[in-house]
Design a protein around this motif. Structure first.
Motif, PDB file in Angstrom:
ATOM      1  N   GLN A  67      -8.339   1.339  -4.474  1.00 60.86           N
ATOM      2  CA  GLN A  67      -8.043   2.717  -5.024  1.00 60.86           C
ATOM      3  C   GLN A  67      -6.572   3.042  -5.581  1.00 60.86           C
ATOM      4  OE1 GLN A  67      -8.230   5.318  -1.090  1.00 60.86           O
ATOM      5  NE2 GLN A  67     -10.037   4.405  -0.819  1.00 60.86           N
ATOM      6  N   LEU A  68      -5.970   2.161  -5.463  1.00 65.91           N
ATOM      7  CA  LEU A  68      -4.383   2.050  -5.668  1.00 65.91           C
ATOM      8  C   LEU A  68      -4.136   0.863  -6.836  1.00 65.91           C
ATOM      9  CD1 LEU A  68      -2.676   2.323  -2.376  1.00 65.91           C
ATOM     10  CD2 LEU A  68      -2.700   4.097  -3.928  1.00 65.91           C
ATOM     11  N   VAL A 112      -0.896   9.216  -0.490  1.00 66.54           N
ATOM     12  CA  VAL A 112      -0.217   9.882  -1.556  1.00 66.54           C
ATOM     13  C   VAL A 112      -0.009  11.446  -1.265  1.00 66.54           C
ATOM     14  CG1 VAL A 112      -0.773  10.512  -3.940  1.00 66.54           C
ATOM     15  CG2 VAL A 112      -1.478   8.506  -3.063  1.00 66.54           C
ATOM     16  N   ILE A 144       0.995  -1.265  -0.167  1.00 62.23           N
ATOM     17  CA  ILE A 144      -0.231  -0.053   0.054  1.00 62.23           C
ATOM     18  C   ILE A 144       0.795   1.162   0.208  1.00 62.23           C
ATOM     19  CG2 ILE A 144      -1.473   1.293   1.288  1.00 62.23           C
ATOM     20  CD1 ILE A 144      -3.004  -1.251   2.279  1.00 62.23           C
ATOM     21  N   ARG A 171       2.644   1.669  -3.529  1.00 59.54           N
ATOM     22  CA  ARG A 171       1.705   2.152  -4.632  1.00 59.54           C
ATOM     23  C   ARG A 171       1.346   3.787  -4.180  1.00 59.54           C
ATOM     24  NH1 ARG A 171      -0.962  -0.986  -8.182  1.00 59.54           N
ATOM     25  NH2 ARG A 171       0.082  -2.928  -8.458  1.00 59.54           N
ATOM     26  N   GLN A 172       1.286   4.054  -2.899  1.00 61.13           N
ATOM     27  CA  GLN A 172       1.140   5.401  -2.753  1.00 61.13           C
ATOM     28  C   GLN A 172       2.234   6.401  -2.987  1.00 61.13           C
ATOM     29  OE1 GLN A 172       0.188   5.117   1.495  1.00 61.13           O
ATOM     30  NE2 GLN A 172      -2.062   5.063   1.328  1.00 61.13           N
ATOM     31  N   LYS A 216       2.429   6.718  -6.860  1.00 59.03           N
ATOM     32  CA  LYS A 216       1.466   7.927  -7.279  1.00 59.03           C
ATOM     33  C   LYS A 216       2.206   9.233  -7.285  1.00 59.03           C
ATOM     34  CE  LYS A 216      -3.041   5.733  -7.348  1.00 59.03           C
ATOM     35  NZ  LYS A 216      -3.632   6.419  -8.649  1.00 59.03           N
ATOM     36  N   LEU A 222      -8.206   0.437   0.347  1.00 54.31           N
ATOM     37  CA  LEU A 222      -7.060   1.142  -0.028  1.00 54.31           C
ATOM     38  C   LEU A 222      -6.544   0.696  -1.352  1.00 54.31           C
ATOM     39  CD1 LEU A 222      -5.488   1.811   3.485  1.00 54.31           C
ATOM     40  CD2 LEU A 222      -6.426   3.706   1.453  1.00 54.31           C
TER      41      LEU A 222
END
Length: 217
Positions: free
Chosen positions: A87-88, A202, A23, A26-27, A30, A84
């Motif tokens: 979303q990613l 992010v 997670i 990935r944040q 972005k 989450l």
């Protein structure tokens, strides 16, 4: 110290058993896309469960034992992580029977892949294998299969795991980061000096990257 004409060094200490590690990555990815910061990512090993038996442990049971979480809390946490992930663009396949495993051999395989400049690719494949496809990362044959699936030499991967040729290297790197005070993951070190722990989101990662860009300007 990073300079404006060199990429930002990002060291990430993590374990593929850690949902917050994928997670957080990935944040961060972005945020890196949004800021267009030139960078290079270096992955480093950390074992969340160094004493885990070979057969692994049921995930809910493990979280209850390690953190004292009730089944209801564990279910809520998994829903939060799944949302989450959605979303990613990452799918968590949490279901009854989801298991946790020791990852010492996984880290050895990643160390081997680094010499072929494929460590990042293998790391992403391992996160997907564990969390999305629920594959057994304590099984050397499964690990070798995953390496083969991304174009690495499966037979050589299996040999690396069988003879444990990188065991000392990995243990030394793990110990180095523990000696630096790393006790949990994800842990991200920007420019060899700014430590950020946990999945920050992010927005926060973007703010950190912008701040570092101003410092180096």
């Amino acid at each position: 110290m990073n300079t404006s004409d060199s990429p930002l060094r990002i060291d990430i200490i993590s374990d593929v058993m850690c949902p917050w590690c994928i997670i957080g990555y990935r944040q961060l990815a972005k945020a890196l896309d949004a800021t267009s910061v030139e960078h290079e990512v270096h992955w480093h090993p950390f074992e969340l469960n160094p004493n885990m038996p070979p057969e692994g442990q049921d995930g809910v049971e493990h979280i209850a034992e390690k953190y004292g979480a009730t089944p209801e809390q564990s279910k809520a946490n998994r829903k939060q992580m799944t949302d989450l992930g959605d979303q990613l663009g990452f799918e968590f396949g949490f279901q009854d029977g989801f298991r946790m495993h020791n990852t010492f051999n996984t880290h050895q395989l990643l160390h081997w892949a680094e010499d072929q400049d494929r460590k990042h690719d293998l790391k992403m494949a391992l996160f997907t294998a564990h969390f999305t496809n629920r594959r057994d990362l304590s099984d050397n044959a499964v690990l070798a299969d995953i390496a083969g699936e991304i174009g690495l030499d499966r037979d050589e991967a299996l040999a690396v795991l069988s003879d444990q040729r990188f065991a000392k290297n990995v243990r030394d790197i793990e110990n180095f980061w523990v000696q630096q005070g790393i006790q949990g993951v994800p842990a991200v070190v920007f420019d060899r000096q700014h430590l950020v722990t946990g999945a920050q989101g992010v927005e926060n990662y973007t703010s950190i990257l912008n701040q570092l860009a101003k410092t180096d300007a």
